[in-house]
Design a protein around this motif. Sequence first.
Motif, PDB file in Angstrom:
ATOM      1  N   LYS A 120       8.116  -4.397  -3.151  1.00 11.26           N
ATOM      2  CA  LYS A 120       7.016  -3.848  -3.950  1.00 11.26           C
ATOM      3  C   LYS A 120       5.719  -3.828  -3.151  1.00 11.26           C
ATOM      4  CE  LYS A 120       4.793  -6.564  -6.407  1.00 11.26           C
ATOM      5  NZ  LYS A 120       3.594  -7.437  -6.331  1.00 11.26           N
ATOM      6  N   ASP A 121       5.462  -4.906  -2.428  1.00 12.46           N
ATOM      7  CA  ASP A 121       4.247  -4.961  -1.604  1.00 12.46           C
ATOM      8  C   ASP A 121       4.270  -3.892  -0.512  1.00 12.46           C
ATOM      9  OD1 ASP A 121       3.388  -7.092  -3.108  1.00 12.46           O
ATOM     10  OD2 ASP A 121       4.013  -8.628  -1.660  1.00 12.46           O
ATOM     11  N   ALA A 122       5.460  -3.635   0.028  1.00 17.58           N
ATOM     12  CA  ALA A 122       5.588  -2.619   1.084  1.00 17.58           C
ATOM     13  C   ALA A 122       5.326  -1.218   0.546  1.00 17.58           C
ATOM     14  CB  ALA A 122       6.970  -2.695   1.718  1.00 17.58           C
ATOM     15  N   VAL A 123       5.862  -0.922  -0.640  1.00 20.66           N
ATOM     16  CA  VAL A 123       5.660   0.427  -1.189  1.00 20.66           C
ATOM     17  C   VAL A 123       4.202   0.620  -1.603  1.00 20.66           C
ATOM     18  CG1 VAL A 123       6.156   0.063  -3.667  1.00 20.66           C
ATOM     19  CG2 VAL A 123       6.798   2.208  -2.575  1.00 20.66           C
ATOM     20  N   HIS A 173       0.050   2.454 -11.201  1.00 18.24           N
ATOM     21  CA  HIS A 173      -0.133   1.097 -11.685  1.00 18.24           C
ATOM     22  C   HIS A 173       0.777   0.167 -10.887  1.00 18.24           C
ATOM     23  CE1 HIS A 173      -2.617   2.133 -15.125  1.00 18.24           C
ATOM     24  NE2 HIS A 173      -1.781   3.113 -15.418  1.00 18.24           N
ATOM     25  N   VAL A 174       0.275  -0.996 -10.554  1.00 14.25           N
ATOM     26  CA  VAL A 174       1.075  -1.973  -9.817  1.00 14.25           C
ATOM     27  C   VAL A 174       2.177  -2.495 -10.731  1.00 14.25           C
ATOM     28  CG1 VAL A 174       1.050  -4.216  -8.655  1.00 14.25           C
ATOM     29  CG2 VAL A 174      -0.869  -2.632  -8.378  1.00 14.25           C
ATOM     30  N   PRO A 175       3.437  -2.340 -10.342  1.00 15.62           N
ATOM     31  CA  PRO A 175       4.532  -2.809 -11.211  1.00 15.62           C
ATOM     32  C   PRO A 175       4.559  -4.320 -11.323  1.00 15.62           C
ATOM     33  CG  PRO A 175       5.387  -2.039  -9.093  1.00 15.62           C
ATOM     34  CD  PRO A 175       3.939  -1.697  -9.108  1.00 15.62           C
ATOM     35  N   THR A 176       4.862  -4.810 -12.516  1.00 19.63           N
ATOM     36  CA  THR A 176       4.958  -6.251 -12.759  1.00 19.63           C
ATOM     37  C   THR A 176       6.399  -6.738 -12.753  1.00 19.63           C
ATOM     38  OG1 THR A 176       4.989  -5.891 -15.165  1.00 19.63           O
ATOM     39  CG2 THR A 176       2.840  -6.263 -14.115  1.00 19.63           C
ATOM     40  N   ALA A 177       7.335  -5.798 -12.680  1.00 18.77           N
ATOM     41  CA  ALA A 177       8.758  -6.148 -12.664  1.00 18.77           C
ATOM     42  C   ALA A 177       9.546  -4.933 -12.182  1.00 18.77           C
ATOM     43  CB  ALA A 177       9.236  -6.568 -14.061  1.00 18.77           C
ATOM     44  N   GLY A 178      10.809  -5.166 -11.858  1.00 15.60           N
ATOM     45  CA  GLY A 178      11.704  -4.055 -11.558  1.00 15.60           C
ATOM     46  C   GLY A 178      11.692  -3.612 -10.112  1.00 15.60           C
ATOM     47  N   MET A 179      12.052  -2.334  -9.908  1.00 12.05           N
ATOM     48  CA  MET A 179      12.206  -1.796  -8.561  1.00 12.05           C
ATOM     49  C   MET A 179      11.667  -0.373  -8.446  1.00 12.05           C
ATOM     50  SD  MET A 179      16.396  -1.318  -8.732  1.00 12.05           S
ATOM     51  CE  MET A 179      16.669  -3.072  -8.829  1.00 12.05           C
ATOM     52  N   PHE A 180      10.695  -0.031  -9.298  1.00 16.46           N
ATOM     53  CA  PHE A 180      10.169   1.333  -9.303  1.00 16.46           C
ATOM     54  C   PHE A 180       8.642   1.349  -9.310  1.00 16.46           C
ATOM     55  CE2 PHE A 180      14.212   1.543 -11.737  1.00 16.46           C
ATOM     56  CZ  PHE A 180      14.941   2.286 -10.829  1.00 16.46           C
ATOM     57  N   LEU A 181       8.091   2.375  -8.668  1.00 13.91           N
ATOM     58  CA  LEU A 181       6.650   2.656  -8.708  1.00 13.91           C
ATOM     59  C   LEU A 181       6.467   4.055  -9.278  1.00 13.91           C
ATOM     60  CD1 LEU A 181       3.706   1.874  -7.850  1.00 13.91           C
ATOM     61  CD2 LEU A 181       4.155   3.160  -5.728  1.00 13.91           C
ATOM     62  N   TRP A 182       5.695   4.150 -10.362  1.00 12.92           N
ATOM     63  CA  TRP A 182       5.387   5.453 -10.956  1.00 12.92           C
ATOM     64  C   TRP A 182       4.062   5.953 -10.396  1.00 12.92           C
ATOM     65  CZ3 TRP A 182       8.077   8.697 -14.119  1.00 12.92           C
ATOM     66  CH2 TRP A 182       9.285   8.203 -14.630  1.00 12.92           C
ATOM     67  N   VAL A 183       4.069   7.195  -9.933  1.00 14.90           N
ATOM     68  CA  VAL A 183       2.903   7.795  -9.282  1.00 14.90           C
ATOM     69  C   VAL A 183       2.502   9.063 -10.024  1.00 14.90           C
ATOM     70  CG1 VAL A 183       2.007   8.774  -7.136  1.00 14.90           C
ATOM     71  CG2 VAL A 183       3.643   6.868  -7.046  1.00 14.90           C
ATOM     72  N   LYS A 184       1.210   9.216 -10.270  1.00 15.25           N
ATOM     73  CA  LYS A 184       0.678  10.432 -10.896  1.00 15.25           C
ATOM     74  C   LYS A 184      -0.157  11.193  -9.872  1.00 15.25           C
ATOM     75  CE  LYS A 184      -2.267  12.116 -14.657  1.00 15.25           C
ATOM     76  NZ  LYS A 184      -3.178  11.728 -15.775  1.00 15.25           N
ATOM     77  N   ARG A 191       8.811   9.223  -9.822  1.00 18.50           N
ATOM     78  CA  ARG A 191       9.216   7.822  -9.735  1.00 18.50           C
ATOM     79  C   ARG A 191       9.797   7.520  -8.365  1.00 18.50           C
ATOM     80  NH1 ARG A 191      14.343   5.170 -12.696  1.00 18.50           N
ATOM     81  NH2 ARG A 191      15.254   5.940 -10.748  1.00 18.50           N
ATOM     82  N   VAL A 192       9.283   6.448  -7.758  1.00 19.25           N
ATOM     83  CA  VAL A 192       9.734   6.000  -6.451  1.00 19.25           C
ATOM     84  C   VAL A 192      10.528   4.710  -6.622  1.00 19.25           C
ATOM     85  CG1 VAL A 192       8.995   5.122  -4.208  1.00 19.25           C
ATOM     86  CG2 VAL A 192       7.756   7.019  -5.270  1.00 19.25           C
ATOM     87  N   SER A 193      11.723   4.657  -6.060  1.00 14.53           N
ATOM     88  CA  SER A 193      12.497   3.418  -6.033  1.00 14.53           C
ATOM     89  C   SER A 193      12.234   2.695  -4.714  1.00 14.53           C
ATOM     90  CB  SER A 193      13.998   3.713  -6.167  1.00 14.53           C
ATOM     91  OG  SER A 193      14.754   2.544  -5.900  1.00 14.53           O
ATOM     92  N   PHE A 194      11.902   1.408  -4.801  1.00 11.32           N
ATOM     93  CA  PHE A 194      11.681   0.638  -3.574  1.00 11.32           C
ATOM     94  C   PHE A 194      12.785  -0.407  -3.373  1.00 11.32           C
ATOM     95  CE2 PHE A 194       8.828  -1.087  -6.911  1.00 11.32           C
ATOM     96  CZ  PHE A 194       9.272  -2.394  -7.013  1.00 11.32           C
ATOM     97  N   SER A 195      13.959  -0.157  -3.954  1.00  9.41           N
ATOM     98  CA  SER A 195      15.031  -1.151  -3.892  1.00  9.41           C
ATOM     99  C   SER A 195      15.721  -1.203  -2.543  1.00  9.41           C
ATOM    100  CB  SER A 195      16.063  -0.879  -4.992  1.00  9.41           C
ATOM    101  OG  SER A 195      16.652   0.398  -4.804  1.00  9.41           O
ATOM    102  N   SER A 196      15.935  -0.061  -1.901  1.00  8.92           N
ATOM    103  CA  SER A 196      16.811  -0.019  -0.729  1.00  8.92           C
ATOM    104  C   SER A 196      16.125   0.362   0.578  1.00  8.92           C
ATOM    105  CB  SER A 196      17.964   0.966  -0.982  1.00  8.92           C
ATOM    106  OG  SER A 196      18.724   0.566  -2.112  1.00  8.92           O
ATOM    107  N   ALA A 197      15.103   1.192   0.515  1.00  8.32           N
ATOM    108  CA  ALA A 197      14.455   1.664   1.742  1.00  8.32           C
ATOM    109  C   ALA A 197      13.709   0.528   2.438  1.00  8.32           C
ATOM    110  CB  ALA A 197      13.491   2.803   1.421  1.00  8.32           C
TER     111      ALA A 197
END
Length: 355
Positions: free
Chosen positions: A260-263, A278-289, A329-335
């Motif tokens: 999360k910090d990397a994304v 918004h900075v995510p508080t849980a999970g593996m996704f970052l929503w961008v507008k 939506r950006v997933s930061f789980s694997s990259a």
Amino acid sequence: MNYARFLTATSAARTPSAIRLMTETLIKSPKSVISLATGTPNPNTFPFKTAVITVENGKPIQFDEEMMKRALQYSQSAGIPELLSWLKQLQVKLHNPPTINYPSSQGQMDICVTSGSQDGLCKVFEMIINPGDNVLLNEPVYSGTLQALARKYDFLIIEDDPYYFLQFSKSWAPTFLSMDVDGRVIRADSFSKVLSSGLRLGFITGPKPLIERVVFHTQVSSMHPSTFTQLLVSQLLHQWGEEGFLAHVGRVIDFYRKQKDAVLAAADKWLSGLAEWHVPTAGMFLWVKIKGISDVKQMIQEKAMKKEVLILPGNVFYTNTSAPSPYFRVSFSSASPEQMDLAFQRLAQIIKESL
């Protein structure tokens, strides 16, 4: 509480499957019982005899021949007893649900193991509970306000919380189950994010009369979740204990926190001024507008694809997928952090060209 009003006619009419009940009776019976009733295949014909599963930072899980016969055989529709017992203790520890004064005829809070993750669970709920304004399907809001509304307008809350075990704050947010004083919450949890997505194993907690309907539906559909994966998870959880499981969860959280910090670092570096998030508080996704673009679908699905960046546009999550959306939506789980930085650099170029 009278739960009958929340059941469809089909669900209310369901009765326990006689075949499934006979199978469960056989499972609990001593070996001296002679069974000519069930259609369970003879395990001596199974080609798989033993298995050893290596566990990170732990003892291997060993399935001897007798355990393997059980792992590959039919089992109870609600889940194997030793896993259910472990999960009930975990739920009490994590959520500390208030004492609910259920009528004695309806029992207490119950739990069942389910195949799949939350998407599948909600489909089951839709078959059981009346559609319309009787039920609110909701991602957790963590507020007593919804509890008050549920009591005032008499609806149930289905707490679909697949990222509960991926909260970045050390103080986890309270759940609806932890605030449930009158038996209105059905909670869905998943092992997919912290043990393995391929296990397809989750669990539901809620009032016994409603969980019972889930079990009845399972009896005549999938019959039961995979016995093998249940035994595998059960053996692991009993080996770890509650503290060991939560320690593993902590290690998983640490990994995703770094991701999360990397994304966020990549977003700050390349998208500042072009987008907001918004900075995510849980999970593996970052929503961008994206600023200044009302619909990013073409930009994401065509231009980003040509730049070899795969992202989901926001409108694929809408009921009306053709509606415009400035979000993606950006997933930061694997990259890797390097890949995320490069992807956001390419996105910044695409956005600038599209404005």
